[in-house]
Design an enzyme around this catalytic site. Sequence first.
Site, PDB file in Angstrom:
ATOM      1  N   SER A  94       0.855  -1.183   0.000  1.00 38.98           N
ATOM      2  CA  SER A  94       0.000   0.000   0.000  1.00 38.98           C
ATOM      3  C   SER A  94       0.892   1.234   0.000  1.00 38.98           C
ATOM      4  O   SER A  94       2.013   1.199   0.536  1.00 38.98           O
ATOM      5  CB  SER A  94      -0.906   0.032   1.230  1.00 38.98           C
ATOM      6  OG  SER A  94      -1.574   1.286   1.359  1.00 38.98           O
ATOM      7  N   TYR A  98      -1.300  -0.372  10.456  1.00 38.25           N
ATOM      8  CA  TYR A  98      -1.464  -0.640   9.033  1.00 38.25           C
ATOM      9  C   TYR A  98      -0.269  -0.128   8.241  1.00 38.25           C
ATOM     10  O   TYR A  98       0.281  -0.851   7.392  1.00 38.25           O
ATOM     11  CB  TYR A  98      -2.754  -0.003   8.521  1.00 38.25           C
ATOM     12  CG  TYR A  98      -3.028  -0.300   7.071  1.00 38.25           C
ATOM     13  CD1 TYR A  98      -3.375  -1.585   6.664  1.00 38.25           C
ATOM     14  CD2 TYR A  98      -2.948   0.693   6.099  1.00 38.25           C
ATOM     15  CE1 TYR A  98      -3.625  -1.874   5.327  1.00 38.25           C
ATOM     16  CE2 TYR A  98      -3.196   0.418   4.764  1.00 38.25           C
ATOM     17  CZ  TYR A  98      -3.532  -0.867   4.385  1.00 38.25           C
ATOM     18  OH  TYR A  98      -3.773  -1.155   3.059  1.00 38.25           O
TER      19      TYR A  98
END
Length: 257
Positions: free
Chosen positions: A139, A152
């Site tokens: 990501s 995350y």
Amino acid sequence: MDRLVFITGASSGIGQALAWRYHQAGWRLALSARRAADITQWAQAQGIPAERFRVYGADVAQTDSIVAAGRACIDAQGVPDVVIANAGISVGVDTGMREDLDVIARIYATNNVGLAATFHPFIDAMVRRGSGTLVGIASVAGIRGLPGHAAYCSSKAAVISYCESLRGEMRSHGVRVVTIAPGYVDTPLTQRNRYGMPFLMKAPRFADAAFRTIAAGRSYRVIPWQMGIVAKLLRVLPDALFDKAMAGQPRKHRETR
């Protein structure tokens, strides 16, 4: 050649979009997720012939579960040409909250150990064959740490570094390792976000770009390309300017809210 792709997190979002894109290209599908029944229902609704796909119920956060799914795939369908470790979770955390430490552990178990465990059953077989592609879905959040996103962001930074290390290990064996860092993709994972999402992509557009990136054997790509420019700017932005830009920005929702 009747090629085979193994995809985790295939019951929704990016994983499901990738499954459809590979099916359209004529590939056989090996699809894995906790919600195995949802995958079967989706595949049948799309009219995918039963002989063109198999579903393997597994939880990537449970190492033995996803390893068993990989081995079952090899037994039933053979060694895949491409393995896409897509399954992941994204939720905000507050390190000052005791319950969020357990959330952090679960995020790492899913996004990091689960990614390695997804690749594990296939590595020896790919090395013996001298070919194959392992794909880690990272990501742009792994480029820099964002307030409220500590678990995350750090997990996706680890995906980028892990895949880079694995790429070096596999190169001499003919096995490619591809890292794809999505920007914002319109999926159930992002629909709860409380902040603006620049260059938001529909999942089918992302899947098409990812399919072409994997086919080309590129080592690393941010999708969409506009977020690649943003990622490069973030990487070189001095801390003082980065901190100022992030001040007051909405935090990602915690699991309990």
